[in-house]
Design an enzyme around this catalytic site. Structure first.
Site, mmCIF file in Angstrom:
data_model
loop_
_atom_site.group_PDB
_atom_site.id
_atom_site.type_symbol
_atom_site.label_atom_id
_atom_site.label_comp_id
_atom_site.label_asym_id
_atom_site.label_seq_id
_atom_site.Cartn_x
_atom_site.Cartn_y
_atom_site.Cartn_z
ATOM 1 N N ASP A 1 0.895 -1.304 0.026
ATOM 2 C CA ASP A 1 0.003 -0.010 0.100
ATOM 3 C C ASP A 1 0.894 1.296 -0.123
ATOM 4 O O ASP A 1 1.666 1.424 0.798
ATOM 5 C CB ASP A 1 -0.839 -0.118 1.063
ATOM 6 C CG ASP A 1 -1.672 1.124 1.473
ATOM 7 O OD1 ASP A 1 -1.976 2.083 0.373
ATOM 8 O OD2 ASP A 1 -2.006 1.602 2.521
ATOM 9 N N ASN B 1 -0.596 4.528 -0.481
ATOM 10 C CA ASN B 1 -1.350 5.623 -0.279
ATOM 11 C C ASN B 1 -1.851 5.767 0.930
ATOM 12 O O ASN B 1 -2.623 6.487 1.479
ATOM 13 C CB ASN B 1 -2.232 6.046 -1.414
ATOM 14 C CG ASN B 1 -3.442 4.924 -1.446
ATOM 15 O OD1 ASN B 1 -3.193 3.810 -0.736
ATOM 16 N ND2 ASN B 1 -4.505 5.101 -2.217
ATOM 17 N N ASP C 1 -1.988 -1.435 -3.496
ATOM 18 C CA ASP C 1 -2.343 -0.765 -4.950
ATOM 19 C C ASP C 1 -1.461 -0.864 -6.105
ATOM 20 O O ASP C 1 -0.138 -1.522 -5.674
ATOM 21 C CB ASP C 1 -2.521 0.739 -4.586
ATOM 22 C CG ASP C 1 -1.417 1.486 -3.778
ATOM 23 O OD1 ASP C 1 -0.327 1.101 -4.160
ATOM 24 O OD2 ASP C 1 -1.627 2.025 -2.760
ATOM 25 N N GLU D 1 -7.898 -22.392 -14.901
ATOM 26 C CA GLU D 1 -8.297 -22.785 -13.599
ATOM 27 C C GLU D 1 -9.312 -24.142 -13.812
ATOM 28 O O GLU D 1 -10.456 -24.016 -14.049
ATOM 29 C CB GLU D 1 -8.932 -22.013 -12.659
ATOM 30 C CG GLU D 1 -9.286 -22.477 -11.420
ATOM 31 C CD GLU D 1 -10.173 -21.616 -10.430
ATOM 32 O OE1 GLU D 1 -9.949 -21.783 -9.054
ATOM 33 O OE2 GLU D 1 -10.970 -20.743 -10.869
ATOM 34 N N HIS E 1 -4.287 -17.903 -3.743
ATOM 35 C CA HIS E 1 -5.249 -17.222 -2.797
ATOM 36 C C HIS E 1 -6.167 -17.929 -2.575
ATOM 37 O O HIS E 1 -7.178 -17.218 -1.441
ATOM 38 C CB HIS E 1 -5.640 -15.859 -3.807
ATOM 39 C CG HIS E 1 -6.398 -16.245 -4.921
ATOM 40 N ND1 HIS E 1 -5.893 -17.018 -6.038
ATOM 41 C CD2 HIS E 1 -7.770 -16.121 -5.103
ATOM 42 C CE1 HIS E 1 -6.961 -17.281 -7.028
ATOM 43 N NE2 HIS E 1 -8.095 -16.596 -6.454
ATOM 44 N N ASP E 2 -6.584 -19.043 -2.850
ATOM 45 C CA ASP E 2 -7.793 -19.681 -2.346
ATOM 46 C C ASP E 2 -7.288 -20.872 -1.727
ATOM 47 O O ASP E 2 -8.307 -21.636 -1.311
ATOM 48 C CB ASP E 2 -8.463 -20.569 -3.834
ATOM 49 C CG ASP E 2 -9.214 -19.384 -4.554
ATOM 50 O OD1 ASP E 2 -9.695 -18.388 -3.973
ATOM 51 O OD2 ASP E 2 -9.553 -19.608 -5.822
#
Length: 556
Positions: free
Chosen positions: A21, A23, A29, A257, A330-331
């Site tokens: 991050d 900001n 981001d 996938e 991520h899963d």
């Protein structure tokens, strides 16, 4: 098999919301990714797969897209995206985006128009069906639990289909207009400078158009919608059309996938004539999954099942093409927690796991934080963000488990484990953000972080750098990319071993994946030890004296 530009590369998945991050709003981001490109290049990464950054209401963390042509403001702007692509190209790096086209968001313009006139033009962009006297058309259960059908607002007997959350309506791939709009969008992104896509949930795009009930598989009278792809034919027509229209003209890398593809049809999916460049090797890393729910899963990963699935997978894939090898994404829960008993977590177990995966045949995919040994965190129920986890927690409660038991199971298997912020330093919030992170940071960040590991030669981060350099070295790159893989010592308890052979070269990996010392009788004489995770290897006579989690690579 024709050689491709991506075959000898190393890939890395970024979950942008949790990466870096800049900001200070607590959300990662695009500028954060740009800021860390040199770190990734130094690690040895060539290909970046970035999870969705499109405009989205974030019901499913970006996998519910409301505008395929826009970057969500939480990540930055389209100018930021163009800058990222340009900066990656300067470093000879390649960008893959997530392609989510089984469904969109309920806030997408198409769906909004469909709800205004379900029988009109845009209603045909989705699957809108009459129910059975006010009840859903079929008994299919969504991936996130409950019926796949949701009533169209203002109608008593009209429903739309959503294989995932109700805010993720399925797109109608039978509609040629919809396919054309999808293809137009894909080519627009390729023209922008992408090198390809990871293609999400793609096996779900072909539906059972007879709209028949399935045999119930739970007390709710429903049956899992993931059973539908095995019932239907014709998905290949869609996939080949997409390949020929969108991917072949750009020599794009596409990673599907596609789970549990049967051996006899695997060549249709990957390889020179396949629908995709490659697909993920899910079977080995999912060896712990039994039944439909978290409470039925094994924990930790059963070694024998993992090893057997790996060797079976390697055998059936060998002639078809390449798969993409992973231990986490991520899963899934963190590989460091899934594969390694908690009491064994440390440098040697982490480095052994890394060596096994990166020396296999296939395209290695790292997931952010894997290279520093990021692990699962301990959760409170109100900290969970993931819809699947929350659903599984309540399934465990309804089965009779206590809140403590349900929390323990959900905490082990939650996808949120992979989505905690990247641990860059021992500073506040692990150096991820100066604001409050959107997701709790793992409490171990003061011990497990990039800044400290970069300084320590013996860290797992620096081990990954050496391991990747070994795989990409001039001497061993071809054999580790294209060499055959043959299992060895398959009956030896907690020994993970295989050979790689290519032309006149041969490598043999032997790993004691346990906390106990083991003796291994060497089957042949080897010229050199070319890679290890201990400082010293001990051989007495013909016996390799293996220390806990020792991993040795010999050349022949």
């Amino acid at each position: 098999m024709n050689k491709k530009w991506w075959h000898n590369k190393i890939a890395y998945q970024i979950y942008p919301k949790s990466f870096m991050d800049t900001n200070n709003d607590g959300i990662g981001d695009i500028q954060g990714i740009i800021n860390k490109l040199d770190y990734l290049k130094d690690l040895g990464i060539d290909i970046l797969w970035i999870s969705p950054m499109y405009q989205s209401p974030m019901v499913d963390n970006g996998y519910d897209i409301s505008d395929y042509y826009a970057i969500d403001p939480m990540f930055g702007s389209m100018d930021d995206m163009k800058q990222l692509i340009a900066e990656a190209k300067k470093r000879d790096m390649y960008i893959l985006m997530d392609l989510v086209v089984n469904h969109c968001s309920s806030e997408h313009e198409w769906f909004q128009k469909a709800m205004q006139d379900p029988d009109g033009e845009y209603g045909a962009y989705f699957y809108i069906k009459d129910g059975k006297n006010g009840q859903p058309p079929t008994n299919w259960r969504s991936y996130f639990g409950g019926s796949v059908w949701e009533k169209v607002p203002g109608y008593d007997n009209k429903f739309y289909l959503h294989s995932f959350a109700k805010e993720q309506p399925d797109l109608n791939w039978e509609n040629e207009v919809v396919r054309e709009k999808i293809y137009e969008m894909i080519c627009w992104w390729m023209d922008l400078g992408l090198s390809g896509f990871r293609i999400d949930a793609i096996m779900n795009i072909k539906k059972d158009l007879t709209w028949s009930d399935l045999k119930p598989d739970g007390p709710d009278g429903l049956a899992d919608v993931y059973k539908i792809p095995d019932k239907v034919t014709g998905i290949g027509d869609f996939l080949m059309e997409m390949k020929q229209r969108c991917f072949e003209p750009y020599d794009a890398l596409t990673v599907g996938e596609a789970m549990f593809v049967k051996e006899d049809i695997l060549p249709r999916f990957i390889g020179d004539e396949g629908y995709f460049s490659t697909i993920f090797a899910f079977e080995p890393c999912h060896a712990y999954r039994k039944g439909n729910n978290y409470m039925n899963y094994d924990w930790p990963q059963p070694f024998d099942k993992w090893r057997d699935e790996t060797f079976h997978n390697q055998k059936i894939v060998e002639k078809a093409g390449f798969e993409a090898n992973i231990i986490e994404n991520h899963d899934q829960p963190r590989g460091a927690s899934l594969f390694i008993p908690e009491e064994d977590y440390g440098f040697y177990s982490l480095s052994a796991l890394a060596t096994i995966i990166l020396c296999e045949r296939g395209l290695p995919f790292l997931y952010q934080g894997q290279e520093i040994g990021m692990s699962n965190r301990r959760w409170k129920y109100d900290e969970f963000n993931d819809l699947e986890t929350i659903n599984q927690y309540h399934i465990a409660l309804r089965s009779g488990m206590s809140k403590e038991q349900a929390l323990d199971i959900a905490g082990h298997h939650s996808r949120d484990n992979a989505r905690t912020p990247m641990q860059w330093s021992s500073e506040d919030n692990a150096g991820f953000s100066k604001g409050k992170p959107w997701m709790p940071v793992n409490e171990n960040y003061k011990m497990v972080n990039v800044a400290d590991e970069e300084k320590e030669y013996g860290s797992i981060l620096n081990f990954y750098k050496r391991l990747i350099a070994f795989r990409k070295s001039e001497e061993y790159n071809e054999i580790l990319t294209y060499g055959d893989l043959k299992p060895m010592y398959e009956k030896k308890d907690h020994i993970f071993s295989y050979s790689r052979s290519y032309k006149e070269q041969k490598l043999v990996l032997i790993c004691n994946f346990s906390s106990e010392e083991k003796d291994i009788e060497l089957l042949e004489d080897y010229e050199n030890v070319v890679f290890v995770n201990y400082e010293q290897t001990t051989v007495i006579g013909n016996t390799l004296k293996m220390k806990p989690y020792e991993c040795v690579v010999y050349s022949k």
